[in-house]
Design a protein around this motif. Structure first.
Motif, PDB file in Angstrom:
ATOM      1  N   ALA A 109      43.924  85.163 -33.153  1.00 23.66           N
ATOM      2  CA  ALA A 109      44.043  85.569 -31.680  1.00 23.66           C
ATOM      3  C   ALA A 109      42.805  85.577 -30.978  1.00 23.66           C
ATOM      4  CB  ALA A 109      44.604  87.091 -31.807  1.00 23.66           C
ATOM      5  N   ALA A 110      41.528  85.852 -31.635  1.00 23.85           N
ATOM      6  CA  ALA A 110      40.095  85.939 -30.895  1.00 23.85           C
ATOM      7  C   ALA A 110      39.822  84.661 -30.111  1.00 23.85           C
ATOM      8  CB  ALA A 110      39.150  85.882 -32.214  1.00 23.85           C
ATOM      9  N   VAL A 111      40.513  83.335 -30.622  1.00 23.26           N
ATOM     10  CA  VAL A 111      39.949  82.244 -29.697  1.00 23.26           C
ATOM     11  C   VAL A 111      41.250  82.114 -28.685  1.00 23.26           C
ATOM     12  CG1 VAL A 111      38.808  81.041 -31.478  1.00 23.26           C
ATOM     13  CG2 VAL A 111      41.026  80.738 -31.563  1.00 23.26           C
ATOM     14  N   MET A 112      42.152  82.942 -28.651  1.00 25.89           N
ATOM     15  CA  MET A 112      42.910  82.878 -27.390  1.00 25.89           C
ATOM     16  C   MET A 112      42.267  83.831 -26.547  1.00 25.89           C
ATOM     17  SD  MET A 112      45.630  81.932 -25.678  1.00 25.89           S
ATOM     18  CE  MET A 112      46.798  81.258 -26.987  1.00 25.89           C
ATOM     19  N   VAL A 113      41.837  84.814 -26.656  1.00 21.03           N
ATOM     20  CA  VAL A 113      41.567  85.738 -26.006  1.00 21.03           C
ATOM     21  C   VAL A 113      39.962  85.672 -25.196  1.00 21.03           C
ATOM     22  CG1 VAL A 113      40.645  88.375 -25.518  1.00 21.03           C
ATOM     23  CG2 VAL A 113      42.732  87.672 -26.796  1.00 21.03           C
ATOM     24  N   ILE A 114      39.043  85.246 -26.171  1.00 19.30           N
ATOM     25  CA  ILE A 114      37.652  85.193 -25.637  1.00 19.30           C
ATOM     26  C   ILE A 114      37.122  84.171 -24.974  1.00 19.30           C
ATOM     27  CG2 ILE A 114      35.361  85.522 -26.826  1.00 19.30           C
ATOM     28  CD1 ILE A 114      36.338  87.068 -29.196  1.00 19.30           C
ATOM     29  N   PRO A 115      37.720  82.905 -25.283  1.00 23.61           N
ATOM     30  CA  PRO A 115      37.176  82.110 -24.212  1.00 23.61           C
ATOM     31  C   PRO A 115      37.494  82.114 -22.871  1.00 23.61           C
ATOM     32  CG  PRO A 115      38.244  81.031 -26.265  1.00 23.61           C
ATOM     33  CD  PRO A 115      38.283  82.675 -26.310  1.00 23.61           C
ATOM     34  N   ARG A 116      38.780  82.829 -22.500  1.00 19.93           N
ATOM     35  CA  ARG A 116      38.937  82.817 -21.275  1.00 19.93           C
ATOM     36  C   ARG A 116      38.157  83.916 -20.592  1.00 19.93           C
ATOM     37  NH1 ARG A 116      45.652  84.020 -21.283  1.00 19.93           N
ATOM     38  NH2 ARG A 116      44.940  85.430 -22.936  1.00 19.93           N
ATOM     39  N   ALA A 117      37.832  84.834 -21.383  1.00 21.37           N
ATOM     40  CA  ALA A 117      36.681  85.921 -21.018  1.00 21.37           C
ATOM     41  C   ALA A 117      35.515  85.387 -20.585  1.00 21.37           C
ATOM     42  CB  ALA A 117      36.668  87.137 -21.749  1.00 21.37           C
ATOM     43  N   ILE A 118      35.033  84.378 -21.582  1.00 23.10           N
ATOM     44  CA  ILE A 118      33.693  83.829 -21.226  1.00 23.10           C
ATOM     45  C   ILE A 118      33.680  83.049 -20.076  1.00 23.10           C
ATOM     46  CG2 ILE A 118      32.502  81.710 -22.219  1.00 23.10           C
ATOM     47  CD1 ILE A 118      33.239  82.595 -25.159  1.00 23.10           C
ATOM     48  N   ILE A 119      34.906  82.299 -19.662  1.00 22.73           N
ATOM     49  CA  ILE A 119      35.217  81.582 -18.537  1.00 22.73           C
ATOM     50  C   ILE A 119      34.748  82.645 -17.261  1.00 22.73           C
ATOM     51  CG2 ILE A 119      36.425  80.180 -16.810  1.00 22.73           C
ATOM     52  CD1 ILE A 119      37.774  78.924 -19.329  1.00 22.73           C
ATOM     53  N   ARG A 120      35.404  83.485 -17.344  1.00 20.73           N
ATOM     54  CA  ARG A 120      35.302  84.684 -15.998  1.00 20.73           C
ATOM     55  C   ARG A 120      33.713  85.038 -16.318  1.00 20.73           C
ATOM     56  NH1 ARG A 120      33.726  87.285 -13.235  1.00 20.73           N
ATOM     57  NH2 ARG A 120      34.781  88.774 -11.909  1.00 20.73           N
ATOM     58  N   ASP A 121      32.869  84.978 -17.261  1.00 20.17           N
ATOM     59  CA  ASP A 121      31.585  85.461 -17.323  1.00 20.17           C
ATOM     60  C   ASP A 121      30.839  84.245 -16.511  1.00 20.17           C
ATOM     61  OD1 ASP A 121      32.114  87.574 -18.853  1.00 20.17           O
ATOM     62  OD2 ASP A 121      31.626  86.514 -20.870  1.00 20.17           O
ATOM     63  N   TRP A 122      31.241  83.143 -16.766  1.00 18.61           N
ATOM     64  CA  TRP A 122      30.460  81.890 -16.147  1.00 18.61           C
ATOM     65  C   TRP A 122      30.753  81.683 -14.770  1.00 18.61           C
ATOM     66  CZ3 TRP A 122      31.496  78.603 -21.144  1.00 18.61           C
ATOM     67  CH2 TRP A 122      30.427  78.596 -21.997  1.00 18.61           C
ATOM     68  N   SER A 123      32.007  82.137 -14.365  1.00 15.08           N
ATOM     69  CA  SER A 123      32.494  81.447 -12.899  1.00 15.08           C
ATOM     70  C   SER A 123      33.693  82.348 -12.508  1.00 15.08           C
ATOM     71  CB  SER A 123      32.512  80.003 -12.822  1.00 15.08           C
ATOM     72  OG  SER A 123      33.371  79.574 -13.611  1.00 15.08           O
ATOM     73  N   THR A 124      34.026  82.013 -11.209  1.00 18.34           N
ATOM     74  CA  THR A 124      35.299  82.559 -10.663  1.00 18.34           C
ATOM     75  C   THR A 124      35.709  81.526  -9.766  1.00 18.34           C
ATOM     76  OG1 THR A 124      34.001  83.715  -8.920  1.00 18.34           O
ATOM     77  CG2 THR A 124      34.462  85.070 -10.914  1.00 18.34           C
ATOM     78  N   GLY A 125      37.026  81.817  -9.014  1.00 19.73           N
ATOM     79  CA  GLY A 125      37.515  81.151  -8.147  1.00 19.73           C
ATOM     80  C   GLY A 125      37.871  79.630  -8.607  1.00 19.73           C
ATOM     81  N   THR A 126      37.800  78.773  -7.726  1.00 22.56           N
ATOM     82  CA  THR A 126      38.085  77.397  -7.996  1.00 22.56           C
ATOM     83  C   THR A 126      37.340  76.715  -8.902  1.00 22.56           C
ATOM     84  OG1 THR A 126      36.863  76.555  -6.158  1.00 22.56           O
ATOM     85  CG2 THR A 126      39.254  77.061  -5.687  1.00 22.56           C
ATOM     86  N   GLU A 127      36.089  77.022  -9.013  1.00 19.50           N
ATOM     87  CA  GLU A 127      34.881  76.343 -10.022  1.00 19.50           C
ATOM     88  C   GLU A 127      35.717  76.944 -11.579  1.00 19.50           C
ATOM     89  OE1 GLU A 127      30.347  76.600 -11.729  1.00 19.50           O
ATOM     90  OE2 GLU A 127      31.130  77.376  -9.775  1.00 19.50           O
ATOM     91  N   ALA A 128      36.017  78.174 -11.769  1.00 18.49           N
ATOM     92  CA  ALA A 128      36.769  78.790 -12.789  1.00 18.49           C
ATOM     93  C   ALA A 128      37.963  78.139 -12.999  1.00 18.49           C
ATOM     94  CB  ALA A 128      36.858  80.341 -12.954  1.00 18.49           C
ATOM     95  N   THR A 129      38.703  77.712 -11.993  1.00 14.69           N
ATOM     96  CA  THR A 129      39.934  77.075 -12.146  1.00 14.69           C
ATOM     97  C   THR A 129      39.652  75.905 -12.604  1.00 14.69           C
ATOM     98  OG1 THR A 129      40.871  78.213 -10.510  1.00 14.69           O
ATOM     99  CG2 THR A 129      41.973  76.218 -11.216  1.00 14.69           C
ATOM    100  N   ARG A 130      38.705  74.943 -12.272  1.00 12.38           N
ATOM    101  CA  ARG A 130      38.242  73.836 -12.828  1.00 12.38           C
ATOM    102  C   ARG A 130      38.199  73.771 -14.108  1.00 12.38           C
ATOM    103  NH1 ARG A 130      34.629  72.611  -9.295  1.00 12.38           N
ATOM    104  NH2 ARG A 130      35.919  71.794  -7.943  1.00 12.38           N
ATOM    105  N   LEU A 131      37.166  74.806 -14.547  1.00  8.99           N
ATOM    106  CA  LEU A 131      36.661  74.738 -16.003  1.00  8.99           C
ATOM    107  C   LEU A 131      37.940  75.009 -16.800  1.00  8.99           C
ATOM    108  CD1 LEU A 131      34.637  74.809 -18.198  1.00  8.99           C
ATOM    109  CD2 LEU A 131      34.063  77.218 -17.600  1.00  8.99           C
ATOM    110  N   MET A 132      38.860  75.981 -16.467  1.00  9.31           N
ATOM    111  CA  MET A 132      39.956  76.444 -17.083  1.00  9.31           C
ATOM    112  C   MET A 132      40.822  75.347 -17.279  1.00  9.31           C
ATOM    113  SD  MET A 132      41.772  78.985 -18.713  1.00  9.31           S
ATOM    114  CE  MET A 132      41.086  80.554 -17.836  1.00  9.31           C
ATOM    115  N   ALA A 133      41.036  74.195 -16.150  1.00  7.41           N
ATOM    116  CA  ALA A 133      41.736  73.255 -16.425  1.00  7.41           C
ATOM    117  C   ALA A 133      41.347  72.288 -17.395  1.00  7.41           C
ATOM    118  CB  ALA A 133      42.029  72.471 -15.006  1.00  7.41           C
ATOM    119  N   MET A 134      39.924  72.166 -17.536  1.00  6.86           N
ATOM    120  CA  MET A 134      39.455  71.120 -18.572  1.00  6.86           C
ATOM    121  C   MET A 134      39.858  71.761 -19.688  1.00  6.86           C
ATOM    122  SD  MET A 134      35.879  70.230 -16.619  1.00  6.86           S
ATOM    123  CE  MET A 134      35.318  68.950 -17.897  1.00  6.86           C
TER     124      MET A 134
END
Length: 396
Positions: A109-134
């Motif tokens: 469960a840790a690696v389900m929750v925390i990577p998404r929060a890390i993405i939010r730490d790094w960026s938002t909006g379409t840049e975050a969507t690009r990283l989330m998509a990768m």
């Protein structure tokens, strides 16, 4: 190597732990039942136990990650996962294996929750969507590769070797976390755990119209995967006579549509707006699955038609999942960990509920599975009507 690609590779490796833990041992379940003198239902409890703990534990990791930073909870979760994988590999009976799988769920469960929060730490909006998509590319490829990898392992060793492979993956992920992943939540942004505030923040999220709408748009999309995972092996091997390897290949083909769509989500969001993309893609998902249901009810759905329309539906769904994950967290910067964990738990509970809906009607044919997947599509598309086409997020 670009910085975004490096980040996606790190988070993708961590995020793949959960899908591999879910799917890799599916081809070995009959062998497990035979070796441990268990029934099919008893063996399936190992999957149920994983899902239950995997969902509930997310409520703990989110607040912990907001309080202690992202890396400490990752160390703990991956350590638990590693120990549980060893326990599963050595399990003498189905009771021990079920307990080990529950423990695996707690860790994964840790690696389900925390990577998404890390993405939010790094960026938002379409840049975050690009990283989330990768990252979603890795996550979506994992269900394709995991059953095939499990099939290959049991060709040369017994089912226990699958869990030894999971243990090695846990050790590699721990090493990457320690040596490569930076801490992304600075001490100034951390929020000490306070029960009263935790309850208040949870209540805020549950009342936040945008967060809840986006979470459940994704939840019903993810629920369709749960239904497919729970039913497809019986349908493909029972009704259509596929071998375990054939099932794994069909399983892989079905996931191909999803990761293709997920890789186009960011560009589509930049061009048309994420709200419009979510609306259009959920409509496509619902249309594909409802059409498939109609064909199945009419007796016009052989295996190629089922696989083809599920691929089409999951291609549409690939645009939805990374987009709504990012959109749901965009307004929750200070409580991104809690929002990620609550969203994940709600999605797991929704998925489990839809599997429960399908269970009483399952008769070994494709129709009940397709019907519940189509229901998920209709519910997701209906909720997506509440997402404004011109905005990245839904108003509070």
């Amino acid at each position: 190597m670009s910085e975004m690609f490096r980040r996606a590779a790190i988070l993708g490796l961590l995020s793949a732990v959960g899908p591999f833990a879910i799917d890799m041992y599916l081809p070995a379940m009959p062998a497990i039942a035979e070796d441990l003198a268990s029934t099919i239902a008893g063996t399936q409890t190992t999957l149920i136990a994983f899902f239950l703990c995997f969902g509930l534990a997310q409520l703990v990791y989110g607040p912990w990650a907001d309080s202690a930073g992202r890396k400490l909870p990752l160390y703990f979760g991956l350590g638990v996962y590693l120990l549980a994988s060893v326990w599963a590999a050595l399990a003498p009976d189905i009771t021990n294996l079920t307990a080990a799988r529950a423990m695996q769920g707690l860790g994964a469960a840790a690696v389900m929750v925390i990577p998404r929060a890390i993405i939010r730490d790094w960026s938002t909006g379409t840049e975050a969507t690009r990283l989330m998509a990768m990252v979603m590319l890795v996550i979506s490829v994992s269900p394709m590769l995991a059953p095939l990898a499990g099939s290959m392992v049991i060709l040369v060793a017994d089912w226990r070797a699958i869990f030894w492979v999971m243990a090695v993956a846990g050790a590699v992920s721990l090493t990457v976390t320690a040596l490569v992943l930076p801490e992304t939540l600075t001490p100034a942004r951390r929020r000490p755990i306070a029960p009263a505030r935790l309850l208040a923040d949870t209540g805020y999220l549950l009342r936040h119209r945008g967060f809840m709408v986006l979470t459940f748009v994704g939840a019903f999309g993810m629920a369709s995967f749960f239904v497919f995972i729970a039913s497809a092996s019986f349908v493909y091997t029972g009704e259509f006579g596929l071998s375990p390897t054939g099932f794994s290949l069909a399983f892989a083909i079905n996931a191909a549509g999803f990761f293709t769509g997920s890789q186009l989500a960011s560009n589509a969001g930049n061009r048309w707006g994420m709200g419009r993309v979510v609306r259009g893609a959920t409509t496509g998902f619902a249309a594909s699955t409802v059409l498939l249901l109609g064909l199945a009810l009419a007796g016009l759905a052989p295996l190629p038609v089922i696989v083809g329309l599920l691929v089409a539906g999951n291609f549409c769904l690939g645009f939805v999942i990374p987009s709504v994950m990012v959109m749901a967290l965009d307004d929750q910067g200070e409580i991104a960990g809690l929002a990620s964990s609550l969203g994940g738990t709600l999605q797991m509970v929704t998925g489990g509920a839809m599997v429960a809906v399908a269970g009483p009607f399952f008769d070994g044919t494709a129709v009940p599975m397709i019907a519940v997947i189509a229901l998920c599509g209709v519910l997701s598309a209906g909720l997506a009507r509440l997402v404004p086409v011109q905005a990245a997020t839904v108003a509070t």
